[in-house]
Write a protein that holds these residues in place. Structure first.
Motif, PDB file in Angstrom:
ATOM      1  N   UNK A   1       0.839  -1.204   0.000  1.00 51.47           N
ATOM      2  CA  UNK A   1       0.000   0.000   0.000  1.00 51.47           C
ATOM      3  C   UNK A   1       0.871   1.251   0.000  1.00 51.47           C
ATOM      4  N   UNK A   2       1.939   1.217   0.772  1.00 48.80           N
ATOM      5  CA  UNK A   2       2.849   2.358   0.841  1.00 48.80           C
ATOM      6  C   UNK A   2       3.535   2.577  -0.507  1.00 48.80           C
ATOM      7  N   UNK A   3       3.959   1.484  -1.140  1.00 50.40           N
ATOM      8  CA  UNK A   3       4.623   1.602  -2.437  1.00 50.40           C
ATOM      9  C   UNK A   3       3.681   2.141  -3.514  1.00 50.40           C
ATOM     10  N   UNK A   4       2.376   1.875  -3.359  1.00 51.87           N
ATOM     11  CA  UNK A   4       1.408   2.309  -4.373  1.00 51.87           C
ATOM     12  C   UNK A   4       0.958   3.748  -4.183  1.00 51.87           C
ATOM     13  N   UNK A   5       1.267   4.345  -3.021  1.00 55.91           N
ATOM     14  CA  UNK A   5       0.770   5.689  -2.732  1.00 55.91           C
ATOM     15  C   UNK A   5       1.246   6.756  -3.719  1.00 55.91           C
ATOM     16  N   UNK A   6       2.504   6.785  -4.133  1.00 57.80           N
ATOM     17  CA  UNK A   6       2.907   7.828  -5.098  1.00 57.80           C
ATOM     18  C   UNK A   6       2.072   7.801  -6.377  1.00 57.80           C
ATOM     19  N   UNK A   7       1.818   6.595  -6.904  1.00 58.91           N
ATOM     20  CA  UNK A   7       0.992   6.511  -8.091  1.00 58.91           C
ATOM     21  C   UNK A   7      -0.442   6.922  -7.828  1.00 58.91           C
ATOM     22  N   UNK A   8      -0.957   6.559  -6.650  1.00 59.18           N
ATOM     23  CA  UNK A   8      -2.328   6.948  -6.292  1.00 59.18           C
ATOM     24  C   UNK A   8      -2.435   8.458  -6.139  1.00 59.18           C
ATOM     25  N   UNK A   9      -1.420   9.061  -5.522  1.00 56.63           N
ATOM     26  CA  UNK A   9      -1.430  10.516  -5.368  1.00 56.63           C
ATOM     27  C   UNK A   9      -1.420  11.199  -6.735  1.00 56.63           C
ATOM     28  N   UNK A  10      -0.593  10.716  -7.623  1.00 55.10           N
ATOM     29  CA  UNK A  10      -0.518  11.301  -8.959  1.00 55.10           C
ATOM     30  C   UNK A  10      -1.839  11.144  -9.705  1.00 55.10           C
ATOM     31  N   UNK A  11      -2.484   9.976  -9.556  1.00 52.67           N
ATOM     32  CA  UNK A  11      -3.757   9.742 -10.249  1.00 52.67           C
ATOM     33  C   UNK A  11      -4.868  10.619  -9.688  1.00 52.67           C
ATOM     34  N   UNK A  12      -4.903  10.789  -8.373  1.00 49.18           N
ATOM     35  CA  UNK A  12      -5.938  11.614  -7.748  1.00 49.18           C
ATOM     36  C   UNK A  12      -5.790  13.083  -8.157  1.00 49.18           C
ATOM     37  N   UNK A  13      -4.567  13.586  -8.138  1.00 52.56           N
ATOM     38  CA  UNK A  13      -4.343  14.980  -8.513  1.00 52.56           C
ATOM     39  C   UNK A  13      -4.627  15.200  -9.998  1.00 52.56           C
ATOM     40  N   UNK A  14      -4.310  14.201 -10.819  1.00 54.13           N
ATOM     41  CA  UNK A  14      -4.611  14.318 -12.252  1.00 54.13           C
ATOM     42  C   UNK A  14      -6.119  14.336 -12.485  1.00 54.13           C
TER      43      UNK A  14
END
Length: 351
Positions: A310-323
């Motif tokens: 879950x921690x490793x996936x957070x950067x991608x999730x953050x980028x997707x949410x902001x996009x």
């Protein structure tokens, strides 16, 4: 340098004055917003009163608060889905408690319930009124009223319209009702300024007013004149909607920035929690891992692996949410729909 007692006192008094001034400014801002949004205690009480009538419920029962002498209300037994809105009104010590729509009266009271905008009773009435306005309900969409206002020397024709801002993904970003209208002299229409029109409408249609319907002859005259002035009123609505669209651009941009900030803060907090949990588990595991049986060790390992993934996936999730937020605000569609027409005629005594 050492701070002397006199200096400390002066500094404390200065801070106190600044805090008091800021509190006064915020209080004035809040009061102004309540007036602008028509959410004063009298406005909210009117919404509930009309909502109960539309819902075929018994009306609120007015009373007087013994401590302050101000108006309070008792909620009668309600039926159907309305009955759920009275949850919390009955207290073990005070029994069935009355309600007040005034926060300054009910804020520090336990024997009185504040009916704020999110209170179930107010929310139920608001939902019903919204459904009635935009559906085929029982509310009239047009009214011709005689008013006593020395500023109104000629009839006023106005319309309330709904303005909605919709994002690219279909999410509603903003919604409001706005008036537009003007003087009606025969078949001639002259647009009124925003402030002047709002002042006239607020005085004529406020919660404490009881305007009277105009005679049938006046309404018949308006019906005959309507085809000649409908286009002018529609043009006034469109012009006002465009003005609101322009003024809302800055607030929409701020909302986008706020939404991104909230999303970032939420994910940052989640990331900190995950890192803390992983660190604590690593520490506890070093201390007691040998004392656990195989199933418990397997569960701890599985938990740690899931948290790490879950921690490793957070950067991608953050980028997707902001996009997604950026796309939502990329193209904002502005829609408006006329909701009701108001015809105000000076009463004979005020002409």
């Amino acid at each position: 340098d050492a701070v002397t007692p006199k200096t400390a006192v002066r500094q404390a008094l200065k801070v106190e004055r600044e805090l008091r001034a800021e509190a006064d400014r915020l209080r004035a801002t809040l009061a102004g917003s309540a007036r602008e949004l028509h959410s004063t205690p009298a406005d909210v009480e009117r919404v509930v009163r009309v909502g109960l009538a539309l819902g075929r419920q018994s009306p609120l029962q007015p009373g007087t608060d013994e401590q302050s002498g101000q108006r309070i209300w008792r909620v009668p037994p309600l039926t159907g889905s309305w009955s759920r809105t009275t949850t919390g009104l009955v207290d073990r010590d005070y029994g069935a408690r009355p309600i007040s729509f005034d926060a300054s009266l009910a804020a520090s009271r336990t024997d009185l319930v504040l009916a704020h905008l999110n209170h179930p009773l107010v929310a139920m009435a608001t939902r019903l009124l919204r459904a009635e306005v935009w559906g085929a309900g029982h509310l009239a969409r047009a009214a011709s009223l005689a008013i006593n206002d020395t500023r109104v020397s000629a009839p006023v024709l106005a319309a309330y319209s709904r303005l909605v801002l919709v994002g690219t993904d279909g999410k509603r970003l903003h919604e409001e009702l706005f008036p537009a209208g003007g003087w009606l002299r025969g078949s001639s229409f002259a647009r009124l300024g925003v402030t002047e029109l709002a002042s006239i409408l607020d005085a004529a249609l406020g919660p404490d007013t009881t305007p009277q319907q105009t005679p049938r002859s006046v309404r018949d005259d308006l019906a005959r004149t309507w085809p000649k002035v409908a286009g002018s009123l529609e043009a006034a609505i469109t012009a006002r909607a465009r003005e609101r669209e322009a003024s809302l651009q800055r607030s929409v941009a701020k909302r986008q920035a706020d939404e991104k900030a909230r999303t970032t803060a939420l994910l940052d907090g989640f990331e900190r929690s995950l890192r803390t949990a992983l660190a604590e588990q690593d520490r506890d595991q070093q201390l007691s891992f040998a004392d656990l049986d195989s199933d418990e060790r397997s569960q701890l390992t599985a938990d740690r692996d899931a948290w790490q993934q879950r921690l490793d996936a957070l950067p991608g999730e953050r980028e997707a949410e902001l996009a997604a937020i950026t796309r939502r605000y990329a193209t904002v569609q502005v829609l408006w729909f006329p909701a009701a027409v108001v015809h105000l005629v000076p009463a004979p005594a005020s002409r």
